[in-house]
Design an enzyme around this catalytic site. Structure first.
Site, PDB file in Angstrom:
ATOM      1  N   ARG A  83       0.843  -1.195   0.000  1.00 49.91           N
ATOM      2  CA  ARG A  83       0.000   0.000   0.000  1.00 49.91           C
ATOM      3  C   ARG A  83       0.876   1.241   0.000  1.00 49.91           C
ATOM      4  O   ARG A  83       1.713   1.433   0.858  1.00 49.91           O
ATOM      5  CB  ARG A  83      -0.902  -0.004   1.241  1.00 49.91           C
ATOM      6  CG  ARG A  83      -1.646   1.290   1.505  1.00 49.91           C
ATOM      7  CD  ARG A  83      -2.802   1.463   0.554  1.00 49.91           C
ATOM      8  NE  ARG A  83      -3.448   2.758   0.743  1.00 49.91           N
ATOM      9  CZ  ARG A  83      -4.414   2.996   1.616  1.00 49.91           C
ATOM     10  NH1 ARG A  83      -4.866   2.035   2.386  1.00 49.91           N
ATOM     11  NH2 ARG A  83      -4.934   4.190   1.720  1.00 49.91           N
ATOM     12  N   ARG A  92      -6.068   1.430  -4.676  1.00 47.59           N
ATOM     13  CA  ARG A  92      -5.216   0.885  -3.632  1.00 47.59           C
ATOM     14  C   ARG A  92      -5.187  -0.634  -3.645  1.00 47.59           C
ATOM     15  O   ARG A  92      -6.175  -1.275  -4.012  1.00 47.59           O
ATOM     16  CB  ARG A  92      -5.628   1.423  -2.257  1.00 47.59           C
ATOM     17  CG  ARG A  92      -6.998   1.062  -1.810  1.00 47.59           C
ATOM     18  CD  ARG A  92      -8.060   2.172  -1.730  1.00 47.59           C
ATOM     19  NE  ARG A  92      -7.720   3.552  -1.902  1.00 47.59           N
ATOM     20  CZ  ARG A  92      -7.645   4.439  -0.919  1.00 47.59           C
ATOM     21  NH1 ARG A  92      -7.864   4.093   0.316  1.00 47.59           N
ATOM     22  NH2 ARG A  92      -7.388   5.680  -1.183  1.00 47.59           N
ATOM     23  N   ASP A  95      -6.945  -1.707   1.639  1.00 47.84           N
ATOM     24  CA  ASP A  95      -7.391  -0.728   2.610  1.00 47.84           C
ATOM     25  C   ASP A  95      -8.011  -1.518   3.759  1.00 47.84           C
ATOM     26  O   ASP A  95      -8.859  -2.374   3.525  1.00 47.84           O
ATOM     27  CB  ASP A  95      -8.487   0.111   1.920  1.00 47.84           C
ATOM     28  CG  ASP A  95      -8.637   1.495   2.483  1.00 47.84           C
ATOM     29  OD1 ASP A  95      -7.813   1.899   3.324  1.00 47.84           O
ATOM     30  OD2 ASP A  95      -9.588   2.176   2.065  1.00 47.84           O
ATOM     31  N   ASP A  97      -9.996  -0.686   7.243  1.00 48.45           N
ATOM     32  CA  ASP A  97     -10.587   0.364   8.078  1.00 48.45           C
ATOM     33  C   ASP A  97     -11.130  -0.237   9.364  1.00 48.45           C
ATOM     34  O   ASP A  97     -11.910  -1.198   9.314  1.00 48.45           O
ATOM     35  CB  ASP A  97     -11.748   1.055   7.335  1.00 48.45           C
ATOM     36  CG  ASP A  97     -11.284   1.929   6.181  1.00 48.45           C
ATOM     37  OD1 ASP A  97     -10.130   2.394   6.213  1.00 48.45           O
ATOM     38  OD2 ASP A  97     -12.093   2.148   5.257  1.00 48.45           O
TER      39      ASP A  97
HETATM   40  N1  ROI Z   1     -14.979   2.677  -3.378  1.00 47.42           N
HETATM   41  C1  ROI Z   1     -15.423   1.418  -3.193  1.00 47.42           C
HETATM   42  N2  ROI Z   1     -16.463   0.984  -3.931  1.00 47.42           N
HETATM   43  N3  ROI Z   1     -14.860   0.595  -2.277  1.00 47.42           N
HETATM   44  C2  ROI Z   1     -13.812   1.009  -1.516  1.00 47.42           C
HETATM   45  O1  ROI Z   1     -13.311   0.236  -0.681  1.00 47.42           O
HETATM   46  C3  ROI Z   1     -13.326   2.313  -1.671  1.00 47.42           C
HETATM   47  N4  ROI Z   1     -12.290   2.769  -0.938  1.00 47.42           N
HETATM   48  C4  ROI Z   1     -11.836   4.003  -1.058  1.00 47.42           C
HETATM   49  C5  ROI Z   1     -12.438   4.995  -2.020  1.00 47.42           C
HETATM   50  C6  ROI Z   1     -11.373   5.498  -2.945  1.00 47.42           C
HETATM   51  C7  ROI Z   1     -13.032   6.129  -1.200  1.00 47.42           C
HETATM   52  N5  ROI Z   1     -13.497   4.407  -2.817  1.00 47.42           N
HETATM   53  C8  ROI Z   1     -13.945   3.132  -2.632  1.00 47.42           C
HETATM   54  O2  ROI Z   1     -10.837   4.389  -0.283  1.00 47.42           O
END
Ligand code: ROI
Length: 159
Positions: A83, A92, A95, A97
């Site tokens: 990443r 990315r 991610d 969260d």
């Molecule tokens: N859009 C989708 N559909 N799924 C994600 O995990 C995701 N993650 C992000 C951004 C770029 C905001 N858009 C995303 O970080």
């Protein structure tokens, strides 16, 4: 042990592999077990559209780690997946969260819990509802209701 929910997302370098490996790595965090993993969901990006569709999932873990130590571990795993923090809302490889940490409300410089994007993001709410249909989130209320009320772009469960 505290029950915590982690949102996973990837749209680069074999997203399915990224998410499945990340699930195993969550299980490898000290004092932490992967308890449940959602199906994988796909959908158009939120944010700039000139990037591939995303693959998303949610995991429930049980952890003995304090929130910021857990965050350190999540960021370490993101780093292992190559990443690179590029442009805001850009593509990315992985991610992770921290969505919810028990019923705690946390407002620190590095960490806001519940994650501020939950209520607006179908790619978080649909997999979260799948694995925790009765979940009540502090400050947000019933996940099922948030999910029903969410007008975000569609996500599709793929496997
Ligand atoms: N859009 C989708 N559909 N799924 C994600 O995990 C995701 N993650 C992000 C951004 C770029 C905001 N858009 C995303 O970080």
């Amino acid at each position: 042990m505290i029950s915590a929910y982690i949102g996973l997302g990837s749209n680069l370098d074999h997203p399915e592999r990224q998410l499945l490996r990340a699930m195993e790595e969550l299980d490898g965090i000290p004092e932490t077990r992967l308890h449940r993993a959602s199906s994988l969901y796909t959908g158009a990006p939120m944010g700039p559209q000139d990037q591939p569709d995303y693959l998303n999932a949610v995991a429930e873990i049980r952890t003995g780690l304090a929130p910021l130590l857990l965050l350190d571990e999540l960021q370490r795993i993101e780093g292992q997946h190559g990443r690179i923090r590029g442009r805001r809302w850009g593509p990315r490889t992985l991610d992770l969260d921290l969505l919810l940490y028990g019923d705690r409300v946390i407002r620190e410089q590095r960490l806001t819990v519940p994650h501020p994007g939950i209520a607006r993001r179908a790619f978080v709410l649909k997999p979260l509802e799948e694995i925790a249909p009765g979940l009540l989130a502090p400050e947000l209320g019933a996940i099922k209701e948030l999910s029903a009320a969410c007008t975000d772009r569609q996500v599709r469960r793929i496997k």
